[in-house]
Design a protein around this motif. Structure first.
Motif, PDB file in Angstrom:
ATOM      1  N   ALA A 169      40.705  19.827  13.167  1.00 54.94           N
ATOM      2  CA  ALA A 169      39.989  21.078  13.419  1.00 54.94           C
ATOM      3  C   ALA A 169      40.075  21.516  14.873  1.00 54.94           C
ATOM      4  O   ALA A 169      39.199  22.206  15.367  1.00 54.94           O
ATOM      5  CB  ALA A 169      38.531  20.941  12.971  1.00 54.94           C
ATOM      6  N   GLY A 170      41.136  21.100  15.548  1.00 62.70           N
ATOM      7  CA  GLY A 170      41.349  21.621  16.894  1.00 62.70           C
ATOM      8  C   GLY A 170      40.731  20.781  17.982  1.00 62.70           C
ATOM      9  O   GLY A 170      39.648  21.088  18.471  1.00 62.70           O
ATOM     10  N   ALA A 171      41.393  19.689  18.344  1.00 60.36           N
ATOM     11  CA  ALA A 171      40.976  18.867  19.475  1.00 60.36           C
ATOM     12  C   ALA A 171      42.172  17.998  19.847  1.00 60.36           C
ATOM     13  O   ALA A 171      42.565  17.131  19.082  1.00 60.36           O
ATOM     14  CB  ALA A 171      39.778  17.999  19.113  1.00 60.36           C
ATOM     15  N   GLY A 186      34.656  11.269  10.144  1.00 59.02           N
ATOM     16  CA  GLY A 186      33.699  12.373  10.119  1.00 59.02           C
ATOM     17  C   GLY A 186      32.914  12.538  11.408  1.00 59.02           C
ATOM     18  O   GLY A 186      31.870  13.184  11.424  1.00 59.02           O
ATOM     19  N   ASN A 187      33.437  11.949  12.476  1.00 58.83           N
ATOM     20  CA  ASN A 187      32.714  12.000  13.756  1.00 58.83           C
ATOM     21  C   ASN A 187      33.393  12.913  14.766  1.00 58.83           C
ATOM     22  O   ASN A 187      34.485  13.410  14.540  1.00 58.83           O
ATOM     23  CB  ASN A 187      32.633  10.586  14.345  1.00 58.83           C
ATOM     24  CG  ASN A 187      31.917   9.632  13.422  1.00 58.83           C
ATOM     25  OD1 ASN A 187      30.951  10.013  12.772  1.00 58.83           O
ATOM     26  ND2 ASN A 187      32.409   8.409  13.332  1.00 58.83           N
ATOM     27  N   ARG A 188      32.730  13.072  15.921  1.00 58.12           N
ATOM     28  CA  ARG A 188      33.371  13.716  17.053  1.00 58.12           C
ATOM     29  C   ARG A 188      34.561  12.846  17.451  1.00 58.12           C
ATOM     30  O   ARG A 188      34.474  11.620  17.415  1.00 58.12           O
ATOM     31  CB  ARG A 188      32.386  13.818  18.238  1.00 58.12           C
ATOM     32  CG  ARG A 188      31.181  14.690  17.941  1.00 58.12           C
ATOM     33  CD  ARG A 188      30.109  14.548  18.990  1.00 58.12           C
ATOM     34  NE  ARG A 188      30.401  15.253  20.229  1.00 58.12           N
ATOM     35  CZ  ARG A 188      30.182  16.549  20.430  1.00 58.12           C
ATOM     36  NH1 ARG A 188      29.675  17.289  19.463  1.00 58.12           N
ATOM     37  NH2 ARG A 188      30.453  17.117  21.591  1.00 58.12           N
ATOM     38  N   GLY A 189      35.655  13.493  17.809  1.00 53.41           N
ATOM     39  CA  GLY A 189      36.877  12.722  18.058  1.00 53.41           C
ATOM     40  C   GLY A 189      36.933  12.113  19.435  1.00 53.41           C
ATOM     41  O   GLY A 189      37.699  12.535  20.283  1.00 53.41           O
TER      42      GLY A 189
ATOM     43  N   GLY B  61      26.780  17.994  14.958  1.00 58.26           N
ATOM     44  CA  GLY B  61      27.318  17.178  16.049  1.00 58.26           C
ATOM     45  C   GLY B  61      28.823  17.028  15.936  1.00 58.26           C
ATOM     46  O   GLY B  61      29.548  17.157  16.919  1.00 58.26           O
ATOM     47  N   THR B  62      29.287  16.790  14.732  1.00 62.99           N
ATOM     48  CA  THR B  62      30.729  16.682  14.516  1.00 62.99           C
ATOM     49  C   THR B  62      31.395  18.045  14.668  1.00 62.99           C
ATOM     50  O   THR B  62      32.342  18.211  15.436  1.00 62.99           O
ATOM     51  CB  THR B  62      31.010  16.106  13.106  1.00 62.99           C
ATOM     52  OG1 THR B  62      30.566  14.744  13.078  1.00 62.99           O
ATOM     53  CG2 THR B  62      32.496  16.149  12.786  1.00 62.99           C
ATOM     54  N   SER B  64      30.601  20.773  16.173  1.00 61.57           N
ATOM     55  CA  SER B  64      30.596  21.429  17.482  1.00 61.57           C
ATOM     56  C   SER B  64      31.627  20.834  18.434  1.00 61.57           C
ATOM     57  O   SER B  64      31.917  21.403  19.478  1.00 61.57           O
ATOM     58  CB  SER B  64      29.199  21.353  18.102  1.00 61.57           C
ATOM     59  OG  SER B  64      28.833  19.997  18.298  1.00 61.57           O
ATOM     60  N   PHE B  65      32.201  19.701  18.046  1.00 61.93           N
ATOM     61  CA  PHE B  65      33.232  19.085  18.893  1.00 61.93           C
ATOM     62  C   PHE B  65      34.566  19.819  18.747  1.00 61.93           C
ATOM     63  O   PHE B  65      35.389  19.810  19.650  1.00 61.93           O
ATOM     64  CB  PHE B  65      33.411  17.627  18.467  1.00 61.93           C
ATOM     65  CG  PHE B  65      34.378  16.835  19.325  1.00 61.93           C
ATOM     66  CD1 PHE B  65      33.964  16.293  20.537  1.00 61.93           C
ATOM     67  CD2 PHE B  65      35.691  16.627  18.919  1.00 61.93           C
ATOM     68  CE1 PHE B  65      34.842  15.548  21.324  1.00 61.93           C
ATOM     69  CE2 PHE B  65      36.578  15.886  19.711  1.00 61.93           C
ATOM     70  CZ  PHE B  65      36.143  15.351  20.913  1.00 61.93           C
ATOM     71  N   TYR B  66      34.760  20.442  17.596  1.00 66.21           N
ATOM     72  CA  TYR B  66      36.081  20.975  17.245  1.00 66.21           C
ATOM     73  C   TYR B  66      36.149  22.490  17.416  1.00 66.21           C
ATOM     74  O   TYR B  66      35.317  23.222  16.872  1.00 66.21           O
ATOM     75  CB  TYR B  66      36.429  20.584  15.805  1.00 66.21           C
ATOM     76  CG  TYR B  66      36.486  19.082  15.609  1.00 66.21           C
ATOM     77  CD1 TYR B  66      37.642  18.378  15.880  1.00 66.21           C
ATOM     78  CD2 TYR B  66      35.354  18.363  15.205  1.00 66.21           C
ATOM     79  CE1 TYR B  66      37.696  17.001  15.729  1.00 66.21           C
ATOM     80  CE2 TYR B  66      35.393  16.986  15.055  1.00 66.21           C
ATOM     81  CZ  TYR B  66      36.569  16.301  15.308  1.00 66.21           C
ATOM     82  OH  TYR B  66      36.615  14.944  15.165  1.00 66.21           O
ATOM     83  N   GLU B  67      37.216  22.872  18.146  1.00 65.56           N
ATOM     84  CA  GLU B  67      37.375  24.275  18.501  1.00 65.56           C
ATOM     85  C   GLU B  67      37.478  25.225  17.313  1.00 65.56           C
ATOM     86  O   GLU B  67      37.067  26.372  17.387  1.00 65.56           O
ATOM     87  CB  GLU B  67      38.672  24.407  19.284  1.00 65.56           C
ATOM     88  CG  GLU B  67      38.536  25.051  20.624  1.00 65.56           C
ATOM     89  CD  GLU B  67      39.758  24.695  21.451  1.00 65.56           C
ATOM     90  OE1 GLU B  67      40.784  25.344  21.258  1.00 65.56           O
ATOM     91  OE2 GLU B  67      39.680  23.740  22.253  1.00 65.56           O
ATOM     92  N   PHE B  69      35.980  25.250  14.510  1.00 63.04           N
ATOM     93  CA  PHE B  69      34.752  25.586  13.794  1.00 63.04           C
ATOM     94  C   PHE B  69      33.957  26.597  14.597  1.00 63.04           C
ATOM     95  O   PHE B  69      33.572  26.350  15.737  1.00 63.04           O
ATOM     96  CB  PHE B  69      33.936  24.335  13.491  1.00 63.04           C
ATOM     97  CG  PHE B  69      34.623  23.430  12.513  1.00 63.04           C
ATOM     98  CD1 PHE B  69      35.195  23.957  11.361  1.00 63.04           C
ATOM     99  CD2 PHE B  69      34.739  22.065  12.739  1.00 63.04           C
ATOM    100  CE1 PHE B  69      35.865  23.147  10.447  1.00 63.04           C
ATOM    101  CE2 PHE B  69      35.405  21.245  11.837  1.00 63.04           C
ATOM    102  CZ  PHE B  69      35.967  21.787  10.696  1.00 63.04           C
TER     103      PHE B  69
END
Lengths: 459, 212
Positions: A169-171, A186-189, B61-62, B64-67, B69
C-alpha cells in the motif's frame, strides 16, 4: 559483441506470454517443465542444484539464494516463502516488467522454491502501486489453480502448496525483508532487529521464512530445465547468469536489458547501440548511480568496471537492484543529491532516531544550500550528521585526481536497517567530487554555470 | 455506508481465509474498503477490525503508515507525478509544475470539482520512460505537457478508457476454489509437509543403497 542472453526475458516480446498457453508455447524453455523436472528429483537435490548454480539474489544484497534457503533451521515447521515484489528503489524497473509480462514464470519459480525448502505456503507480495502487475498475477494464479499447477496435488503428485497474492500500500521501506514480513502480518512496515529476527529463523508468524526477490525466483524454471552447467555458462565464475538492468537518465536509448552478470561493463551499457546508445546530445558523462538510489555514485573512471558484486563493492558502491542512472555534464550535483536525500527523508519509517531525525536534517540543509541560504559550516555539518547515521569512512569511489582511494562497501550503521545509511551515499559521493559546486551555491551570488535551466522555483 | 456491503463482506471473508492469521488480511481489506468508498472511512476501519479480530485503532495504526490509504476523500482521479531522480533528470519536476498550473492546485490538493487530486510521488518503477505519471495507478510514459493536458481533458469529458475510479487497483481478483486449497491453517497446526519428508527420506535411502 556478446549475444544477448535470455534467461528471464525470453517471452517479453510474446504478446500473450502472460497466459498459461503463451507461457507453455514460447520462450527459452517450456512453461512448467521446470517444476516437472524438479518433481522428478528430491527436494534436497533441487536445493543442491540452486546452491551449485550460485543463483545470486537480485533484490539488492546479492546473497546466494541456495545458501539463504539452507539457513532454515532443521525440524522447525512450518516454513514460508515470501516473494518480494515491492520494487521501489529509485531507478529500479525490472520486477514490474517480469510480473506484468511473464507472471507464470514467477509462479513456477515460487513452486520450485517451495518444493526445495518444504514451504507450507507462498505469499506473493506485489507493490501496491502496480495495479497491472496485480491483475496479471491474479489471472495467472487463477489459471494455474484451475489447471492443477498450484494448490492441492500439483500435476497429480503428492506435492501441494498454496500461493497467495498480496498487495502492498505504498511504503518503500517494506522492500526491506523484515518490514515486508511485518506488513504481511498486518502491521506498520517497520523493520525488525537482526538478531534475533533473521527471517530464515524467525520470520512470518515467527516461523522460518525465506524472502526472495521476483527476479531471483524467475531464474529458477530456466535453471531446472537447462541445468547448472548451462546456467553457469553465462556470466563470470563468482557471478554467473544474467542480471536485469534498467538504464535510465541521460542516455539516448534508455531501457530494461538482460545482460551477462559479471562480464558486461557499464561502458557497454551506456555506449553500445544494443543498450544505452550513448550519452544524449553527445554530452560527457558526469556521474552515474550503479545500483539504485542507495548506491554511492560512480564517475567516468569507474565506467569500465564489470557488473560484478565483488568488484563494484571493492570500488566503493554496490550492484544493488540493477538500477543504473546516468547523469551527463549538465546535471547539477547538489540538486541530484538533494532529490535522493529527500526520498530517504520521506520514506524513513521513523523507528530509529539517527535515521528519522538525520535524514530530515540532511534534507533541510541541502534544501537551504539549493535555495541560496546555505551557510559555510553546512558542509561539515552534513558530514557530521551523516557520521551519526553511518559512523566511520563511508563507501565511496576513488578520486584519482585528488589522490583519494576508494572506501569499499558496505557502510556501518547505527540503525536497524540500511535506509538511513543509504541517505549518506549521495552526500559523500557528491561532496568528494563536487564540493566546489556546493561551495559555489553557498558563497557565490550567481548559480554555477553547470546548472540546468532553473525550474519554476522548485528543486 | 462505509461498512462493507453484504457482497464485499463475503469477499472480505474469502480474503481472510487465505491467510494463516486473519490480521494478515488487514491491508487487503483496507484496499477493498477504499475500492468501495474511494477512501478509507472510519466505519470501514471499524468493520475491518471486527472481521480480523483486532481493534479499530490497530487498523488505523496500520493504515496510516501507508501512503496509498486515504483517510479523507480524494479526487475521482488521483494523479501521481514522479519526481524522483530518473524522472527529475528528464523533466519530472517541470511536469509537476505544469500539472499544478494546469489544474490550478498545489500538489497534495484536490480540484474544487472533486475530479482530480495531484501528488508528487517517489519512484514508480517507470524509470526508463521518464517523465512518468500514474492516474489511479495506471501508467503514462514519457509525458509531455501537451499529453498531460489532453489526458486531463479526456478524463474531464468522461473518456477514462481503462482507468477505474480511485480505490480500485487490480480488477482481476485471485480466487481459490475451496477444493483446490492445499493447506491453509494457523502456523501452530502446521507440521513438516508429508511430501517433503517422504521424498527426502526416499532419496536419502536410495543414496545409501548406491554408496553401500
Amino acid at each position: 559483441m556478446n549475444a544477448t542472453p535470455h534467461i528471464v526475458t525470453s517471452r517479453w516480446e510474446t504478446p500473450d506470454a502472460h497466459t498459461l498457453e503463451g507461457y507453455q508455447r514460447s520462450g527459452s524453455y517450456s512453461g512448467y517443465e521446470g517444476i516437472r523436472a524438479a518433481l522428478n528429483i528430491a527436494p534436497s537435490a533441487v536445493l543442491e542444484q540452486v546452491r551449485q548454480a550460485t543463483v545470486l539474489g537480485r533484490g539488492g544484497a546479492g546473497f546466494p539464494a541456495g545458501t539463504k534457503w539452507g539457513f532454515c533451521p532443521p525440524g522447525v515447521w512450518p516454513r514460508y516463502i515470501v516473494v518480494n515484489g515491492d520494487e521501489s528503489e529509485p531507478g529500479t524497473y525490472k520486477d514490474r516488467v517480469l510480473m506484468e509480462r511473464d507472471p507464470h514464470q514467477l509462479i513456477e519459480g515460487c513452486l520450485i522454491a517451495a518444493y526445495a525448502i518444504g514451504a507450507a505456503q507462498v505469499f506473493l507480495y506485489v507493490r501496491g502501486e502496480m495495479a497491472h502487475a496485480q491483475e496479471r498475477i491474479a489471472a495467472a494464479l487463477n489459471e494455474a489453480y484451475a489447471n492443477n499447477l498450484v494448490g492441492k496435488n500439483i500435476l497429480g503428485t503428492d506435492f501441494s502448496v498454496d500461493i497467495v497474492l498480496h498487495w502492498g500500500a505504498g511504503a518503500y521501506i517494506v522492500g526491506e525483508e523484515t518490514a515486508l514480513i511485518e506488513s504481511l502480518e498486518g502491521n506498520r512496515g517497520m523493520p525488525r532487529l537482526k538478531p534475533p529476527y533473521f527471517p530464515a529463523a524467525k520470520g512470518l508468524y515467527m516461523a522460518p521464512t525465506i524472502v526472495n526477490n521476483v527476479e531471483t525466483l524467475a531464474n529458477l524454471p530456466w535453471l531446472m530445465c537447462h541445468g547448472v552447467a548451462a546456467y553457469k555458462a553465462t556470466g563470470s565464475e563468482a557471478s554467473p547468469g544474467t542480471r536485469l538492468v534498467a538504464v535510465s537518465g541521460h542516455v539516448n536509448t534508455p531501457g530494461v536489458f538482460e545482460v551477462a552478470q559479471g562480464t558486461t561493463t557499464y561502458r557497454e551499457l551506456f555506449y553500445s547501440e544494443q543498450y544505452g546508445g550513448g550519452i544524449r546530445n553527445g554530452n560527457e558523462l558526469k556521474m552515474f548511480i550503479p545500483g539504485g538510489a542507495s548506491a554511492p555514485w560512480f564517475f567516468p573512471e569507474q565506467v569500465d568496471l564489470p557488473l560484478e558484486g565483488r568488484t563494484v563493492g571493492a570500488a566503493g558502491s554496490m550492484l544493488g537492484s540493477g538500477a543504473i542512472v546516468v547523469m551527463d555534464d549538465t546535471t547539477d550535483a547538489v540538486k541530484a543529491c538533494l532529490r535522493i536525500v529527500r526520498f530517504f527523508a520521506r520514506e524513513s519509517c521513523g523507528k530509529c532516531s539517527p535515521c528519522r531525525e538525520g535524514t530530515t536534517w540532511e534534507e533541510k540543509i541541502l534544501r537551504r544550500i539549493m535555495d541560496g541560504h546555505g551557510r559555510p559550516s553546512d558542509l561539515d555539518l552534513l558530514l557530521d550528521i551523516a557520521d551519526n547515521i553511518s559512523p566511520g569512512p563511508y563507501p565511496v569511489a576513488s578520486h584519482p585526481e585528488a589522490g583519494l582511494e576508494a572506501v569499499p562497501f558496505p557502510p556501518r550503521q547505527t540503525t536497524i536497517c540500511p535506509l538511513g545509511p543509504s541517505s549518506v551515499a549521495p552526500i559523500t559521493s557528491a561532496l568528494r567530487r563536487f564540493r566546489h559546486e556546493f561551495e559555489a551555491k553557498i558563497t557565490k551570488r550567481d548559480l554555477i554555470p553547470l546548472s540546468v535551466e532553473p525550474v519554476g522555483g522548485r528543486s | 455506508m462505509s461498512r462493507f456491503t453484504r457482497e464485499n463482506e463475503l469477499l472480505a471473508r474469502e480474503i481472510i481465509a487465505r491467510y494463516p492469521r486473519p490480521k494478515s488480511a488487514t491491508i487487503p481489506l483496507c484496499h477493498l474498503a477504499q475500492e468501495q468508498d474511494g477512501f478509507l472511512a472510519e466505519d470501514a476501519m471499524r468493520h475491518i477490525s471486527e472481521l480480523v479480530g483486532i481493534t479499530a485503532a490497530e487498523v488505523r495504526g496500520t493504515a496510516s503508515f501507508y501512503e496509498m490509504f486515504k483517510l479523507k476523500p480524494v479526487g475521482k482521479y488521483l494523479i501521481n507525478v514522479c519526481t524522483n531522480i530518473s524522472c527529475q533528470l528528464l523533466g519530472g519536476e517541470e511536469l509537476l509544475e505544469h500539472a499544478e498550473q494546469s489544474l490550478g492546485i498545489r500538489s497534495g490538493s484536490t480540484t474544487e470539482d472533486g475530479l482530480f487530486t495531484l501528488e508528487d510521488v517517489e519512484c514508480i518503477a517507470a524509470c526508463t520512460e521518464a517523465p512518468a505519471c500514474q492516474v489511479n495507478y495506471r501508467y503514462f510514459n514519457t509525458v509531455s505537457n501537451e499529453q498531460f493536458d489532453s489526458l486531463v481533458e479526456d478524463l474531464r469529458a468522461g473518456r477514462n478508457g481503462e482507468i477505474p475510479d480511485h480505490g480500485t487497483l487490480g480488477r482481476v481478483r485471485q480466487h481459490i476454489e475451496p477444493g483446490q486449497v492445499a493447506n491453509i491453517t494457523a502456523p501452530e497446526q502446521q507440521s513438516e509437509p508429508g511430501w517433503f519428508r517422504d521424498r527426502n527420506t526416499a532419496a536419502a535411502a536410495e543414496q545409501g543403497e548406491v554408496s553401500s
